[in-house]
Design a protein around this motif. Structure first.
Motif, PDB file in Angstrom:
ATOM      1  N   THR A 111       0.831  -1.205   0.000  1.00 37.12           N
ATOM      2  CA  THR A 111       0.000   0.000   0.000  1.00 37.12           C
ATOM      3  C   THR A 111       0.866   1.256   0.000  1.00 37.12           C
ATOM      4  O   THR A 111       0.586   2.220  -0.727  1.00 37.12           O
ATOM      5  CB  THR A 111      -0.930   0.002   1.224  1.00 37.12           C
ATOM      6  OG1 THR A 111      -1.678  -1.207   1.261  1.00 37.12           O
ATOM      7  CG2 THR A 111      -1.908   1.170   1.147  1.00 37.12           C
ATOM      8  N   ARG A 115       1.014   3.876  -3.070  1.00 37.73           N
ATOM      9  CA  ARG A 115       0.632   5.267  -2.817  1.00 37.73           C
ATOM     10  C   ARG A 115       1.770   6.217  -3.170  1.00 37.73           C
ATOM     11  O   ARG A 115       1.527   7.294  -3.751  1.00 37.73           O
ATOM     12  CB  ARG A 115       0.237   5.417  -1.347  1.00 37.73           C
ATOM     13  CG  ARG A 115       0.037   6.845  -0.873  1.00 37.73           C
ATOM     14  CD  ARG A 115      -1.031   7.585  -1.670  1.00 37.73           C
ATOM     15  NE  ARG A 115      -1.030   8.999  -1.313  1.00 37.73           N
ATOM     16  CZ  ARG A 115      -0.208   9.902  -1.842  1.00 37.73           C
ATOM     17  NH1 ARG A 115       0.676   9.549  -2.782  1.00 37.73           N
ATOM     18  NH2 ARG A 115      -0.268  11.163  -1.467  1.00 37.73           N
ATOM     19  N   PRO A 126      -4.244  12.568  -5.159  1.00 35.45           N
ATOM     20  CA  PRO A 126      -4.311  11.934  -3.841  1.00 35.45           C
ATOM     21  C   PRO A 126      -4.833  12.904  -2.791  1.00 35.45           C
ATOM     22  O   PRO A 126      -4.536  14.097  -2.824  1.00 35.45           O
ATOM     23  CB  PRO A 126      -2.859  11.537  -3.566  1.00 35.45           C
ATOM     24  CG  PRO A 126      -2.048  12.496  -4.375  1.00 35.45           C
ATOM     25  CD  PRO A 126      -2.850  12.788  -5.599  1.00 35.45           C
ATOM     26  N   TRP A 132      -0.093   7.855   5.635  1.00 37.00           N
ATOM     27  CA  TRP A 132      -1.349   7.218   6.039  1.00 37.00           C
ATOM     28  C   TRP A 132      -1.496   5.818   5.454  1.00 37.00           C
ATOM     29  O   TRP A 132      -2.330   5.043   5.924  1.00 37.00           O
ATOM     30  CB  TRP A 132      -2.532   8.071   5.647  1.00 37.00           C
ATOM     31  CG  TRP A 132      -2.728   9.239   6.551  1.00 37.00           C
ATOM     32  CD1 TRP A 132      -2.507  10.550   6.278  1.00 37.00           C
ATOM     33  CD2 TRP A 132      -3.195   9.188   7.910  1.00 37.00           C
ATOM     34  NE1 TRP A 132      -2.794  11.325   7.373  1.00 37.00           N
ATOM     35  CE2 TRP A 132      -3.224  10.516   8.383  1.00 37.00           C
ATOM     36  CE3 TRP A 132      -3.580   8.161   8.772  1.00 37.00           C
ATOM     37  CZ2 TRP A 132      -3.615  10.826   9.683  1.00 37.00           C
ATOM     38  CZ3 TRP A 132      -3.974   8.469  10.065  1.00 37.00           C
ATOM     39  CH2 TRP A 132      -3.987   9.788  10.511  1.00 37.00           C
ATOM     40  N   ALA A 133      -0.711   5.484   4.449  1.00 35.29           N
ATOM     41  CA  ALA A 133      -0.745   4.126   3.920  1.00 35.29           C
ATOM     42  C   ALA A 133      -0.246   3.123   4.951  1.00 35.29           C
ATOM     43  O   ALA A 133      -0.583   1.937   4.894  1.00 35.29           O
ATOM     44  CB  ALA A 133       0.101   4.029   2.651  1.00 35.29           C
ATOM     45  N   VAL A 150      -7.207   5.366   1.302  1.00 36.75           N
ATOM     46  CA  VAL A 150      -5.904   5.306   0.636  1.00 36.75           C
ATOM     47  C   VAL A 150      -5.983   4.408  -0.594  1.00 36.75           C
ATOM     48  O   VAL A 150      -5.529   4.771  -1.688  1.00 36.75           O
ATOM     49  CB  VAL A 150      -4.821   4.813   1.605  1.00 36.75           C
ATOM     50  CG1 VAL A 150      -3.504   4.584   0.865  1.00 36.75           C
ATOM     51  CG2 VAL A 150      -4.614   5.822   2.732  1.00 36.75           C
TER      52      VAL A 150
END
Length: 290
Positions: A111, A115, A126, A132-133, A150
């Motif tokens: 992730t 991202r 985004p 935050w991923a 996300v």
């Protein structure tokens, strides 16, 4: 004029490609910004997610074996057989926990990389930072919303969408059903297990164990179905997003040579030898070099 990301024909009437939303004149990947490979980590994450779903399904179905053992213990009046059912449950649950933790680590890494890659994609929009991923999966209460946001951002920016793909909603809703349902089923199983007779002696005592395993099977039915659905949809999301990002990154990497006017590759083999009076002698007449 063609888009450098998807190759579609663009028009000056729009400031971006109507297919992939890359701003006109922008490359597929912004030069100077780092990108990360998501193929290998995506494959590992998909395998771990699939293994977790299969093992959890076995855990959810293990009460079937417990019911059979409880009935056999009742027939033979042998309470020691009930201990075998507990051992089998542990032997099935331990690999599932290992697979679950492995999948969690791999999914977080994937992730984050996916991202971060969108930062280098012109036209991406985004809404949450790359941090935050990782934090989205770990912060309490935030992990009920942030990971979905996300992944939704990454899916839109990677698959050329302005609207979140429905697969994200199916994955996250089924994941929440699994997470909440599994915890609730575990609590109910624990309370029911505490109420079982410690030293079964009568037919009613053995029947209580059989009923416990039957009820446990029913309690775990909904989380098991939700777990399989979440695993399948997330598997597809990882596969599609990884393939789209790898293709975009590869498209932005120039092949050799990249522009007209660059020198052609030097010839090799006999064709590389000069022809004419200045050609060096070949064969026995060639001068020997010490």
């Amino acid at each position: 004029m063609r888009c450098q990301t998807c190759g579609a024909t663009t028009s000056s009437a729009h400031h971006e490609c109507q297919r992939c939303h890359t701003p006109l004149g922008q490359p597929a990947v912004t030069p100077g910004l780092p990108t990360y490979s998501v193929r290998g980590i995506g494959l590992a994450a998909r395998i771990a997610v699939g293994a977790t779903a299969v093992l959890y399904l076995l855990v959810a179905l293990s009460p079937l074996l417990g019911m059979a053992i409880a009935r056999r213990a009742q027939t033979d009046t042998d309470p020691d057989l009930l201990l075998g059912a507990v051992v089998i449950e542990l032997l099935v649950a331990l690999p599932m926990v290992v697979a679950y933790l492995t999948a969690a680590v791999l999914v977080i890494i994937w992730t984050w990389r996916a991202r971060k890659n969108t930062d280098a994609f012109p036209g991406a929009l985004p809404t949450l930072g790359a941090g935050w991923a990782i934090a989205g999966w770990l912060v309490p209460f935030a992990n009920f919303v942030v990971p979905a946001r996300v992944v939704a951002n990454v899916a839109r920016d990677s698959l050329w969408r302005r609207v979140t793909p429905p697969l994200v909603a199916v994955w996250w809703s089924s994941w929440l059903v699994f997470s909440v349902g599994e915890r609730l089923a575990s609590r109910l199983d624990g309370r029911a297990a505490d109420a079982l007779p410690e030293n079964p002696a009568t037919a009613g005592d053995y029947q209580a164990y059989a009923d416990y395993y039957r009820d446990s099977l029913l309690r775990n039915a909904v989380p098991a179905v939700a777990c399989v659905l979440a695993a399948v949809t997330f598997y597809l999301l990882i596969q599609r997003i990884s393939a789209a990002q790898e293709a975009r990154i590869a498209h932005a990497q120039p092949a050799w040579p990249t522009a007209s006017g660059w020198p052609a590759a030097p010839p090799v083999g006999p064709e590389a030898l000069p022809v004419g009076p200045e050609a060096p002698p070949v064969g026995p007449e060639a001068p020997h070099r010490a």
